[in-house]
Every structure is written in C-alpha cells, then in structure tokens.
Design an enzyme around this catalytic site. Structure first.
Site, PDB file in Angstrom:
ATOM      1  NE  ARG A  25      -9.376  -4.938  -6.653  1.00 40.36           N
ATOM      2  CZ  ARG A  25      -8.381  -4.120  -6.305  1.00 40.36           C
ATOM      3  NH1 ARG A  25      -8.173  -3.823  -5.061  1.00 40.36           N
ATOM      4  NH2 ARG A  25      -7.576  -3.650  -7.233  1.00 40.36           N
TER       5      ARG A  25
ATOM      6  NE  ARG B 114      -6.492  -7.050   0.381  1.00 40.18           N
ATOM      7  CZ  ARG B 114      -5.718  -6.003   0.124  1.00 40.18           C
ATOM      8  NH1 ARG B 114      -4.607  -5.832   0.791  1.00 40.18           N
ATOM      9  NH2 ARG B 114      -6.069  -5.135  -0.803  1.00 40.18           N
TER      10      ARG B 114
ATOM     11  NE  ARG C 257      -3.878 -15.122  -2.505  1.00 37.88           N
ATOM     12  CZ  ARG C 257      -3.477 -13.876  -2.366  1.00 37.88           C
ATOM     13  NH1 ARG C 257      -4.316 -12.886  -2.567  1.00 37.88           N
ATOM     14  NH2 ARG C 257      -2.236 -13.596  -2.033  1.00 37.88           N
TER      15      ARG C 257
ATOM     16  CG  ASP D  66      -4.579  -7.548 -10.561  1.00 41.95           C
ATOM     17  OD1 ASP D  66      -5.169  -7.169  -9.545  1.00 41.95           O
ATOM     18  OD2 ASP D  66      -3.808  -6.814 -11.203  1.00 41.95           O
TER      19      ASP D  66
ATOM     20  CE1 TYR E  40      -0.596  -0.141 -10.355  1.00 45.89           C
ATOM     21  CE2 TYR E  40      -2.259  -0.236 -12.067  1.00 45.89           C
ATOM     22  CZ  TYR E  40      -1.913  -0.075 -10.740  1.00 45.89           C
ATOM     23  OH  TYR E  40      -2.893   0.156  -9.804  1.00 45.89           O
TER      24      TYR E  40
HETATM   25  O1  CP3 Z   1     -13.450  -7.173  -8.382  1.00 48.97           O
HETATM   26  C1  CP3 Z   1     -13.192  -8.360  -8.100  1.00 48.97           C
HETATM   27  O2  CP3 Z   1     -13.630  -8.935  -7.073  1.00 48.97           O
HETATM   28  C2  CP3 Z   1     -12.410  -9.172  -9.108  1.00 48.97           C
HETATM   29  C3  CP3 Z   1     -11.033  -9.219  -8.918  1.00 48.97           C
HETATM   30  C4  CP3 Z   1     -10.129  -8.040  -9.225  1.00 48.97           C
HETATM   31  C5  CP3 Z   1      -8.892  -7.899  -8.587  1.00 48.97           C
HETATM   32  N1  CP3 Z   1      -8.226  -6.875  -9.165  1.00 48.97           N
HETATM   33  C6  CP3 Z   1      -8.415  -8.770  -7.511  1.00 48.97           C
HETATM   34  C7  CP3 Z   1      -7.349  -8.268  -6.613  1.00 48.97           C
HETATM   35  C8  CP3 Z   1     -10.235  -7.023 -10.167  1.00 48.97           C
HETATM   36  C9  CP3 Z   1     -11.395  -6.695 -11.097  1.00 48.97           C
HETATM   37  C10 CP3 Z   1      -9.016  -6.292 -10.124  1.00 48.97           C
HETATM   38  C11 CP3 Z   1      -8.714  -5.183 -11.036  1.00 48.97           C
HETATM   39  C12 CP3 Z   1      -7.610  -4.288 -10.697  1.00 48.97           C
HETATM   40  N2  CP3 Z   1      -6.358  -4.585 -10.239  1.00 48.97           N
HETATM   41  C13 CP3 Z   1      -7.670  -2.898 -10.939  1.00 48.97           C
HETATM   42  C14 CP3 Z   1      -8.835  -2.182 -11.550  1.00 48.97           C
HETATM   43  C15 CP3 Z   1      -9.908  -1.984 -10.554  1.00 48.97           C
HETATM   44  C16 CP3 Z   1      -9.585  -0.953  -9.495  1.00 48.97           C
HETATM   45  O3  CP3 Z   1      -9.569  -1.320  -8.331  1.00 48.97           O
HETATM   46  O4  CP3 Z   1      -9.387   0.212  -9.890  1.00 48.97           O
HETATM   47  C17 CP3 Z   1      -6.433  -2.359 -10.560  1.00 48.97           C
HETATM   48  C18 CP3 Z   1      -6.029  -0.907 -10.603  1.00 48.97           C
HETATM   49  C19 CP3 Z   1      -5.606  -3.438 -10.124  1.00 48.97           C
HETATM   50  C20 CP3 Z   1      -4.203  -3.390  -9.660  1.00 48.97           C
HETATM   51  C21 CP3 Z   1      -4.120  -3.905  -8.266  1.00 48.97           C
HETATM   52  N3  CP3 Z   1      -4.102  -5.248  -7.942  1.00 48.97           N
HETATM   53  C22 CP3 Z   1      -4.168  -3.181  -7.044  1.00 48.97           C
HETATM   54  C23 CP3 Z   1      -4.200  -1.674  -6.933  1.00 48.97           C
HETATM   55  C24 CP3 Z   1      -4.168  -4.120  -5.997  1.00 48.97           C
HETATM   56  C25 CP3 Z   1      -4.310  -3.880  -4.503  1.00 48.97           C
HETATM   57  C26 CP3 Z   1      -3.037  -3.959  -3.750  1.00 48.97           C
HETATM   58  C27 CP3 Z   1      -3.294  -4.107  -2.267  1.00 48.97           C
HETATM   59  O5  CP3 Z   1      -2.845  -5.107  -1.720  1.00 48.97           O
HETATM   60  O6  CP3 Z   1      -3.952  -3.241  -1.691  1.00 48.97           O
HETATM   61  C28 CP3 Z   1      -4.116  -5.398  -6.586  1.00 48.97           C
HETATM   62  C29 CP3 Z   1      -4.142  -6.689  -5.874  1.00 48.97           C
HETATM   63  C30 CP3 Z   1      -5.463  -7.363  -5.860  1.00 48.97           C
HETATM   64  N4  CP3 Z   1      -6.223  -7.575  -6.963  1.00 48.97           N
HETATM   65  C31 CP3 Z   1      -6.092  -7.945  -4.739  1.00 48.97           C
HETATM   66  C32 CP3 Z   1      -7.274  -8.527  -5.209  1.00 48.97           C
HETATM   67  C33 CP3 Z   1      -8.280  -9.318  -4.424  1.00 48.97           C
HETATM   68  C34 CP3 Z   1      -5.540  -7.961  -3.330  1.00 48.97           C
HETATM   69  C35 CP3 Z   1      -4.478  -9.002  -3.281  1.00 48.97           C
HETATM   70  C36 CP3 Z   1      -4.531  -9.849  -2.052  1.00 48.97           C
HETATM   71  O7  CP3 Z   1      -5.620 -10.293  -1.626  1.00 48.97           O
HETATM   72  O8  CP3 Z   1      -3.451 -10.157  -1.518  1.00 48.97           O
END
Ligand code: CP3
Length: 361
Positions: free
Chosen positions: A44, A48, A57, A93, A168
C-alpha cells in the site's frame, strides 16, 4: 512523468546501477541471489498516506481509478518518485478481477470491498461470471506504460488469493471472524471447491496479463488466511493458491506469497509455489526463516504502526529487522501489512534511506 525514471537523481532517486528490472535487487533477493543492498518497498505504498495520491483520486471512485490506465500509471509511480523504493506495485485491487468479470462490487472508503449479492449457495457459485482475458486491455496498457517509465525499477504484479477473495464474496464485505466463510467451507465442501477453483482461474488470468505485459515479479495476497488452522489451510485452501502460481506456467518471474497472522502457516505457505514468503510483524524474521525452511526468501516485517512512532523507535525496529532478515537466504524489506493512511510519508522515505544505508555491500 518519464523524468524520474531516466534521471535517477534527487530524493525520489531510482536505483541506477542495474539496467534490467529482471536483474534488480528485488528480483535477485526474492530468488536468494546476492544483492547490492537490501531492496525495500511498502505494501500500500500508493494510497492515502500521499497527498499527491489524494489530490489525483479526488472525484474518482477507487474501482474506476483502477481501470484508467493513465491514472494507474501515475498513482503507481508516485511512491517510487517520492521514496526511491526498489519496486513499484501496480495500483489496483484484489477485487478488480471480480469487477471486470461483471460482479457488482464497490469499494466503500474507510470500509473496503462490499458485494451487492453475496455468494451463499451452490447456485450463487455457479452464477459467477468468468473473467475474460480480452477485458484486461486497460491493465496491459497500464503495465506497458509503467514498464517503460520505470526503466530499471521492477513492477510487481499481484492478485488476491482464492481464499481471501472468497471471504469478501461470502461475507458480502470486510469481516473480522470470517464465520460465514468458514461455515460455507465446512458445510458445502463441493461448492467451496468450485468457488475456490473459479477464483484461482481468474487470479491466474489476472496475473498472466500483468506478467505478459512486462511485470517483473508477482505477489499473491492471501491476507486473511491466518484465520484458518494449518490443517484446514493445507486441505481446503492451499491447493487453490498453488493452482494460481501453477497458472503462471514457466513465466520466469519470482513469486511472493503473503498473508496476515500466518505464523502457524509459515511452513505451508511457501509450498504453494512461492520463491519468497511475506511475514507480518508477529513472528521475527529469524524465527520465520526457521519455520518456512530453506529454499525461500522472506519479505517483511515492520509493524506499520511503528511508523507512527518517533524516529528513534523506527530506527531501532528497522535495524532489528535488517539484522534478523540476514537469517533468510534473501530479504526484501517491507511492512508486515499495508501502510496506514495516517503515516507521515517522510517516515517511509526515511526507512528506505536507512535500509539502504545499513545494507549497502
Ligand atoms: O500496495 C499497493 O500500493 C498497491 C495497491 C493495492 C490496493 N489494494 C490499493 C487500495 C493492493 C496491493 C491492494 C490489495 C488489497 N485490497 C488487499 C490485499 C492486501 C492487504 O491489504 O491485505 C485487500 C485485502 C484489499 C481489499 C481492500 N481494498 C481493502 C481492505 C481496502 C481498504 C478500505 C479502506 O478504505 O480502508 C481497499 C481499498 C483500497 N485498495 C485502497 C487502496 C489505495 C484505498 C481506497 C482509497 O484510496 O479510497
């Protein structure tokens, strides 16, 4: 956009000493080969914690952003420029393959993926649409653009592992206990097998598209596998994660397998076909090296919360992890899970500099 990659100067310096991403320190460390210095990137790292990410974004939904090749390219490059990390990870994602296949998914800010019609029966499993590879043109465009911008810096492609995606789909959204998921796994073994098989096929399609477009390494995220016993993991989950890696065939990219809370699963996780195992902060890397056994590199494992503490604490923990990482055949420095949104980006840049300073051979 191309300047950072070609200049290799300034605070967002890109490693210039190697010319091919396939021979980068990240790829070499994952394979257990000698490196110039311990490579570092952050799960990540795009997101943010970066003001430039929040600005870009603004007004675009997460899953729309993931399907816009120019936005994906720019967001993926932001942390590489800013922190000088040794790898980029595609901005996407784990639910994207579902979205592209036509499943109704939304990512709710601060919550995570929410599924409009959760999978609760055999019929629901059978109704899941397959992921057609020809719908991934946007992804291939993004990867190609990135590879050309990144020069010697490798791009990591990724996918969500079948189990974590199943949580999910079945829960309908994020969950702590994953009780519905486990109940489905125990009560409906045939439907469970079909669901995980379906998800392993789409994860493999998603990964192949990234590698064939030029990604230099892959990571399979089984974030929530740690909720399972080793026996259930080995029997009901591992074969489907292995199928994802097998789906890469002989594509010559190192493979990382990661999950949270997987201390009791470490002896099994590499067995899915990984070159490198990702470790969260609960198990120190020297102990993790013992548990995974020889033949695997390790990635990790700074607690993301440490980055919210003072510099002295951060430095102490970074030094400890660098030291304990020497027990593995190769070490890629990373966090034990994703960057927390409140993290000061300056702390991330500092960790990159410190890891490089401590490990330059
Ligand atoms: O790592 C990186 O920088 C690459 C991008 C990436 C994202 N999601 C971007 C994202 C990666 C590799 C993921 C994988 C992902 N997504 C996982 C596996 C990794 C982990 O963290 O365990 C999982 C479980 C998800 C599902 C998911 N998507 C979650 C739990 C969330 C967070 C929700 C929140 O708002 O707290 C997301 C959204 C997400 N994916 C964001 C980003 C940058 C935030 C969205 C935003 O910026 O509005």
């Amino acid at each position: 956009m191309g300047d950072a990659a070609s200049q290799g100067q300034g605070p967002g310096q890109l490693p210039a000493e190697r010319t091919a991403p396939g021979d980068s320190d990240l790829v070499r460390a994952a394979r257990g080969l000698p490196v110039a210095r311990t490579p570092v990137w952050f799960m990540r790292q795009a997101g943010r914690s970066l003001p430039e990410y929040r600005a870009l974004r603004a007004g675009t939904a997460m899953l729309a952003a993931c399907q816009d090749p120019d936005l994906v390219t720019e967001i993926t490059l932001q942390p590489v420029r800013r922190h000088g990390v040794d790898a980029a990870i595609l901005f996407s994602d784990i639910v994207l393959p579902l979205v592209v296949a036509g499943v109704d998914v939304e990512i709710k800010p601060g919550v995570g993926p929410v599924i409009a019609e959760p999978v609760r029966s055999v019929a629901d499993v059978d109704a899941l649409p397959p992921l057609e590879p020809d719908r991934l043109a946007f992804l291939e465009t993004a990867v190609r653009q990135l590879v050309s911008e990144l020069g010697p810096t490798p791009l990591i492609g990724f996918a969500g592992a079948p189990f974590t995606l199943a949580t999910y789909l079945i829960e309908g959204g994020p969950s702590k206990e994953h009780a519905r998921t486990k109940a489905f796994m125990y009560a409906e073994p045939a439907a469970w097998a079909r669901l995980l098989e379906h998800l392993s096929v789409s994860a493999a399609v998603f990964l192949r598209a990234q590698v064939d477009a030029g990604a230099s390494a892959v990571q399979l995220f089984d974030s929530w596998a740690g909720v399972l016993s080793a026996a259930d993991y080995a029997e009901r989950v591992l074969p489907y994660s292995r199928a994802v890696f097998d789906g890469l065939g002989d594509r010559d990219v190192p493979r990382t397998h990661f999950g949270v809370g997987t201390g009791e699963l470490l002896a099994l996780i590499g067995d899915a076909g990984a070159d490198m195992v990702g470790v969260d902060w609960r198990v120190p890397l020297d102990e993790a090296a013992r548990r995974v056994g020889p033949g695997y590199s390790l990635q990790g494992n700074l607690d993301p919360a440490v980055l919210l503490a003072d510099r002295e604490t951060i430095d102490r923990e970074v030094r400890r992890i660098v030291q304990q990482g020497r027990a593995a055949r190769g070490h890629v420095f990373n966090l034990g899970h994703g960057v927390l949104p409140d993290t000061d980006p300056g702390a991330l840049t500092h960790v990159v500099e410190l890891v490089h300073e401590l490990t330059t051979r």
